[in-house]
Design a protein around this motif. Sequence first.
Motif, PDB file in Angstrom:
ATOM      1  N   ALA A 241     -13.735  44.715  -7.157  1.00  8.90           N
ATOM      2  CA  ALA A 241     -13.696  43.379  -7.993  1.00  8.90           C
ATOM      3  C   ALA A 241     -12.456  43.297  -8.794  1.00  8.90           C
ATOM      4  N   ALA A 242     -12.179  44.417  -9.640  1.00  8.75           N
ATOM      5  CA  ALA A 242     -10.988  44.557 -10.462  1.00  8.75           C
ATOM      6  C   ALA A 242      -9.561  44.388  -9.475  1.00  8.75           C
ATOM      7  N   LYS A 243      -9.815  44.999  -8.515  1.00  7.64           N
ATOM      8  CA  LYS A 243      -8.435  45.166  -7.816  1.00  7.64           C
ATOM      9  C   LYS A 243      -8.081  43.480  -7.297  1.00  7.64           C
ATOM     10  N   ARG A 244      -9.062  42.881  -6.984  1.00  9.47           N
ATOM     11  CA  ARG A 244      -8.785  41.361  -6.419  1.00  9.47           C
ATOM     12  C   ARG A 244      -8.452  40.621  -7.694  1.00  9.47           C
ATOM     13  N   MET A 245      -9.129  40.799  -8.619  1.00 14.62           N
ATOM     14  CA  MET A 245      -8.638  40.136  -9.925  1.00 14.62           C
ATOM     15  C   MET A 245      -6.887  40.307 -10.086  1.00 14.62           C
ATOM     16  N   GLN A 246      -6.565  41.593  -9.949  1.00 16.49           N
ATOM     17  CA  GLN A 246      -5.285  41.746 -10.355  1.00 16.49           C
ATOM     18  C   GLN A 246      -4.539  41.295  -9.411  1.00 16.49           C
ATOM     19  N   ALA A 247      -4.771  41.248  -8.058  1.00 24.86           N
ATOM     20  CA  ALA A 247      -3.985  40.802  -7.090  1.00 24.86           C
ATOM     21  C   ALA A 247      -3.814  39.175  -7.144  1.00 24.86           C
TER      22      ALA A 247
END
Length: 247
Positions: A241-247
Motif C-alpha cells: 500500500a505504501a509503494k502504491r501511494m508513493q507511485a
Amino acid sequence: LLCISLLRGRSGSRSFSGSLRHFATRTQPKRDVSRFVRWPKNVRLQRQRRILYTRLKTPPAINQFTRTVDKNTATELFKLLSKYRPESKEQKKERREAEAAAKEAKTAAPAKKPQTVKSGINHIASLVENKKASLVVISHDVDPIEIVVWLPALCRKMDVPYCIVKGKARLGQVVYKKTATALAFTGVKKEDEGAFAKLVDSVKSNFNDRYDDFKKWGGGIMGSKSQERTRQKEKAVAREAAKRMQA
C-alpha cells in the motif's frame, strides 16, 4: 589418550588445542524432555481440549463459564459450603435410629433433619423455578457443558443469585461425591446470615447484574506461529500500500 600421547612431540606440546573430555564420568546437562514424553490419554485429551477452547470461537452461553469468582469470594463461599455439608451415611443412619427409638418409646422427637446444601441438577432446577433457592453455585468444567449451560439464564430469569466456581471435583467433595455439577443454598442459620448476605451481594454484582458483559464471544486466539504469519502478511500488505501511494 594413547593417540594424544603419540601426537605429542618430545617437548610435550600437543599438535592440537582443546581440553580432554571423559564422557564416561561427565554428567549430562539437564534438558526439558516434556515434549518427548508419552503422556497418558486423559492428560492428552485435557490439553487438546484446552487448546481447542482457545482456538475455536465459542458462543456467549459457553464463554461465560470461563469467568469464575475471585479467590477471596471462593474462599468465603467454600467455608459456608463446608458448614452446610449434607449428612454422611453414618450420620443419617444414627439420626434415623434415634427417630425410630423415640417413636417406639413415645418420647419427644429428636432434632429434625439439619439444614444443608442441595445437590442434583434436576433438584436444583426445581428449587430455582419455585424460587426456593437463595444461592446457586455452578461448576465451570462440567462435561458435557449442555448439562448446565441453561442454568445461568434460568437463575437470571427467576432473579436467583448464582455464581460459577472452579472445579466440579471441589464441589463434589462437599456432598461426598467425586464430582458435582451444581449446589444450591435454600437457607442458612441465624449466626451465618450476615456473612451469607455479603456473599450474595458480591455474587449478584459480579454475575446477575453483569449480564451485558457476558454477551461476548470467546476463543479465536490462534497459536504463536499462526499469529506471526498473520503479522507478516499484514506487514506485506502495508508495504504494498505504501509503494502504491508513493507511485
